[in-house]
Design a protein around this motif. Sequence first.
Motif, PDB file in Angstrom:
ATOM      1  N   TYR A 166       0.810  -1.255  -0.134  1.00 30.71           N
ATOM      2  CA  TYR A 166       0.002  -0.033  -0.037  1.00 30.71           C
ATOM      3  C   TYR A 166       0.915   1.228   0.146  1.00 30.71           C
ATOM      4  N   PRO A 167       0.758   2.038  -1.060  1.00 33.45           N
ATOM      5  CA  PRO A 167       1.706   3.156  -1.099  1.00 33.45           C
ATOM      6  C   PRO A 167       1.316   4.310  -0.039  1.00 33.45           C
ATOM      7  N   VAL A 168       2.174   4.612   1.061  1.00 34.28           N
ATOM      8  CA  VAL A 168       2.024   5.674   1.881  1.00 34.28           C
ATOM      9  C   VAL A 168       2.600   7.079   1.246  1.00 34.28           C
ATOM     10  N   VAL A 169       1.537   8.053   1.208  1.00 37.03           N
ATOM     11  CA  VAL A 169       1.960   9.192   0.406  1.00 37.03           C
ATOM     12  C   VAL A 169       2.228  10.283   1.635  1.00 37.03           C
ATOM     13  N   ALA A 170       1.789  10.257   2.978  1.00 39.30           N
ATOM     14  CA  ALA A 170       2.250  11.114   3.849  1.00 39.30           C
ATOM     15  C   ALA A 170       1.904  10.500   5.300  1.00 39.30           C
ATOM     16  N   HIS A 171       2.573  11.167   6.223  1.00 47.82           N
ATOM     17  CA  HIS A 171       2.506  10.793   7.715  1.00 47.82           C
ATOM     18  C   HIS A 171       2.137  12.178   8.393  1.00 47.82           C
ATOM     19  N   VAL A 172       1.102  11.938   9.032  1.00 47.51           N
ATOM     20  CA  VAL A 172       0.511  12.961   9.801  1.00 47.51           C
ATOM     21  C   VAL A 172       0.372  12.831  11.501  1.00 47.51           C
ATOM     22  N   ARG A 173       1.060  13.418  12.092  1.00 48.07           N
ATOM     23  CA  ARG A 173       1.347  13.265  13.414  1.00 48.07           C
ATOM     24  C   ARG A 173       0.122  13.527  14.260  1.00 48.07           C
ATOM     25  N   LYS A 174      -0.142  12.876  15.444  1.00 48.19           N
ATOM     26  CA  LYS A 174      -1.430  13.400  16.413  1.00 48.19           C
ATOM     27  C   LYS A 174      -0.783  14.602  16.979  1.00 48.19           C
ATOM     28  N   ALA A 175      -1.550  15.682  16.847  1.00 45.84           N
ATOM     29  CA  ALA A 175      -1.355  16.662  17.150  1.00 45.84           C
ATOM     30  C   ALA A 175      -2.739  17.557  17.750  1.00 45.84           C
ATOM     31  N   VAL A 176      -2.731  18.143  18.788  1.00 49.41           N
ATOM     32  CA  VAL A 176      -3.986  19.040  19.282  1.00 49.41           C
ATOM     33  C   VAL A 176      -4.450  19.931  18.314  1.00 49.41           C
ATOM     34  N   GLY A 177      -3.411  20.518  17.470  1.00 46.81           N
ATOM     35  CA  GLY A 177      -3.694  21.702  16.766  1.00 46.81           C
ATOM     36  C   GLY A 177      -4.680  21.613  15.756  1.00 46.81           C
ATOM     37  N   TYR A 178      -4.659  19.902  15.403  1.00 46.82           N
ATOM     38  CA  TYR A 178      -5.592  19.591  14.353  1.00 46.82           C
ATOM     39  C   TYR A 178      -7.222  19.468  14.800  1.00 46.82           C
ATOM     40  N   GLN A 179      -7.192  19.131  16.046  1.00 44.39           N
ATOM     41  CA  GLN A 179      -8.655  19.132  16.629  1.00 44.39           C
ATOM     42  C   GLN A 179      -8.903  20.398  16.999  1.00 44.39           C
ATOM     43  N   ARG A 180      -8.028  21.587  17.110  1.00 45.51           N
ATOM     44  CA  ARG A 180      -8.612  22.817  17.516  1.00 45.51           C
ATOM     45  C   ARG A 180      -8.706  23.604  16.329  1.00 45.51           C
ATOM     46  N   ALA A 181      -8.421  22.933  14.857  1.00 47.71           N
ATOM     47  CA  ALA A 181      -8.526  23.679  13.808  1.00 47.71           C
ATOM     48  C   ALA A 181      -9.863  23.506  13.157  1.00 47.71           C
ATOM     49  N   PHE A 182     -10.593  22.879  14.093  1.00 45.17           N
ATOM     50  CA  PHE A 182     -12.164  22.735  13.370  1.00 45.17           C
ATOM     51  C   PHE A 182     -12.766  24.011  13.084  1.00 45.17           C
ATOM     52  N   GLY A 183     -13.383  24.329  11.950  1.00 42.78           N
ATOM     53  CA  GLY A 183     -13.969  25.763  11.850  1.00 42.78           C
ATOM     54  C   GLY A 183     -12.875  27.007  11.553  1.00 42.78           C
ATOM     55  N   ASN A 184     -11.541  26.525  11.174  1.00 48.02           N
ATOM     56  CA  ASN A 184     -10.781  27.715  11.150  1.00 48.02           C
ATOM     57  C   ASN A 184      -9.713  26.931   9.902  1.00 48.02           C
ATOM     58  N   LEU A 185      -8.654  28.013   9.945  1.00 48.23           N
ATOM     59  CA  LEU A 185      -7.583  27.412   8.897  1.00 48.23           C
ATOM     60  C   LEU A 185      -6.766  26.627   9.787  1.00 48.23           C
ATOM     61  N   ILE A 186      -6.193  25.292   8.949  1.00 47.55           N
ATOM     62  CA  ILE A 186      -5.312  24.673   9.823  1.00 47.55           C
ATOM     63  C   ILE A 186      -3.867  25.512   9.835  1.00 47.55           C
ATOM     64  N   PRO A 187      -3.353  25.674  11.074  1.00 42.24           N
ATOM     65  CA  PRO A 187      -2.096  26.256  11.150  1.00 42.24           C
ATOM     66  C   PRO A 187      -0.939  25.814  10.171  1.00 42.24           C
ATOM     67  N   ARG A 188      -0.136  26.658   9.724  1.00 44.88           N
ATOM     68  CA  ARG A 188       0.678  26.285   8.641  1.00 44.88           C
ATOM     69  C   ARG A 188       1.802  25.261   9.111  1.00 44.88           C
ATOM     70  N   ASP A 189       2.266  25.187  10.450  1.00 39.76           N
ATOM     71  CA  ASP A 189       3.147  24.293  10.817  1.00 39.76           C
ATOM     72  C   ASP A 189       2.348  22.883  10.538  1.00 39.76           C
ATOM     73  N   LEU A 190       1.295  22.895  10.376  1.00 39.07           N
ATOM     74  CA  LEU A 190       0.568  21.404  10.491  1.00 39.07           C
ATOM     75  C   LEU A 190       0.178  20.998   9.043  1.00 39.07           C
ATOM     76  N   THR A 191       0.488  21.860   8.080  1.00 43.42           N
ATOM     77  CA  THR A 191      -0.088  21.805   6.643  1.00 43.42           C
ATOM     78  C   THR A 191       0.970  20.754   5.840  1.00 43.42           C
ATOM     79  N   PRO A 192       2.193  20.788   6.187  1.00 43.49           N
ATOM     80  CA  PRO A 192       3.363  20.073   5.284  1.00 43.49           C
ATOM     81  C   PRO A 192       2.924  18.603   4.837  1.00 43.49           C
ATOM     82  N   PRO A 193       2.282  17.752   5.743  1.00 42.79           N
ATOM     83  CA  PRO A 193       1.758  16.493   5.149  1.00 42.79           C
ATOM     84  C   PRO A 193       1.010  16.743   4.168  1.00 42.79           C
ATOM     85  N   PHE A 194       0.018  17.488   4.146  1.00 37.92           N
ATOM     86  CA  PHE A 194      -0.961  17.592   2.875  1.00 37.92           C
ATOM     87  C   PHE A 194      -0.385  18.080   1.585  1.00 37.92           C
ATOM     88  N   GLU A 195       0.665  18.981   1.738  1.00 39.25           N
ATOM     89  CA  GLU A 195       1.468  19.446   0.602  1.00 39.25           C
ATOM     90  C   GLU A 195       2.215  18.021  -0.046  1.00 39.25           C
TER      91      GLU A 195
END
Length: 205
Positions: A166-195
Amino acid sequence: MVEVWDSEGVRIISVLSRKGGVGKTLLSVGIAQVLGEAGFAVALLDRDPEGSAMGWQHNAEAGGVTLPYRVIGPIQAAQLGSGVDFLVIDTPPNDTRILRDTARQSNVLIVPLLPGAGEVDRVQETVAALGEAELVEGAKLGFILNRLDNDNVSASMPGVLEELGYPVVAHVRKAVGYQRAFGNLIPRDLTPPFEQALRELEVLA
Ligand SMILES: Nc1ncnc2c1ncn2[C@@H]1O[C@H](COP(=O)(O)OP(=O)(O)OP(=O)(O)O)[C@@H](O)[C@H]1O
Ligand SMILES: [Mg+2]
């Protein structure tokens, strides 16, 4: 069956998993945000009747936050027309019909997966359902490991998936910042895995 759009030149990226709570909505939003911030016109189609992505947008509006993408429902998707570069699709859990229907219209398919042996077992259901869908020519499939922790289970995941092919294309760590981002922009330090995922899948250069 929803024939979601009928517009040429729109690339469709879907986030799919039969399992609930694996990060489909978070990854859909993250991918839509990265593409929007890169200057593309992005619509995020919420195919989940629970409406989590819709809720994200409502929350943003209520807080005066402008998101670089717009969240739409199936009716708006059917009238999408041109002027949209990417349609990102968030899907519900436990719905093989929507999963297959979305998969067969997608150029890029992303499957989120949490750490754990049981999670790997469960993802096989998704893989089986995708195997029964007729995909568009040249469709790309990638797995994103989500909520990775600093433990042995998380550390073993890349190897386990490699063995399964199964090809893995990114690793996203567990971070409370993702939970807090609901209804907001995801902070820049947490977006590199999506890029990273979008580069691996040759959506971004
Ligand atoms: N990497 C992460 N770190 C911390 N929290 C995360 C992470 N990924 C997802 N979460 C949280 O886990 C919960 C489930 O995520 P999300 O809603 O994106 O999953 P889902 O697959 O869309 O769920 P559902 O199947 O119910 O639609 C949310 O509260 C989200 O904030
Ligand atoms: Mg969701």
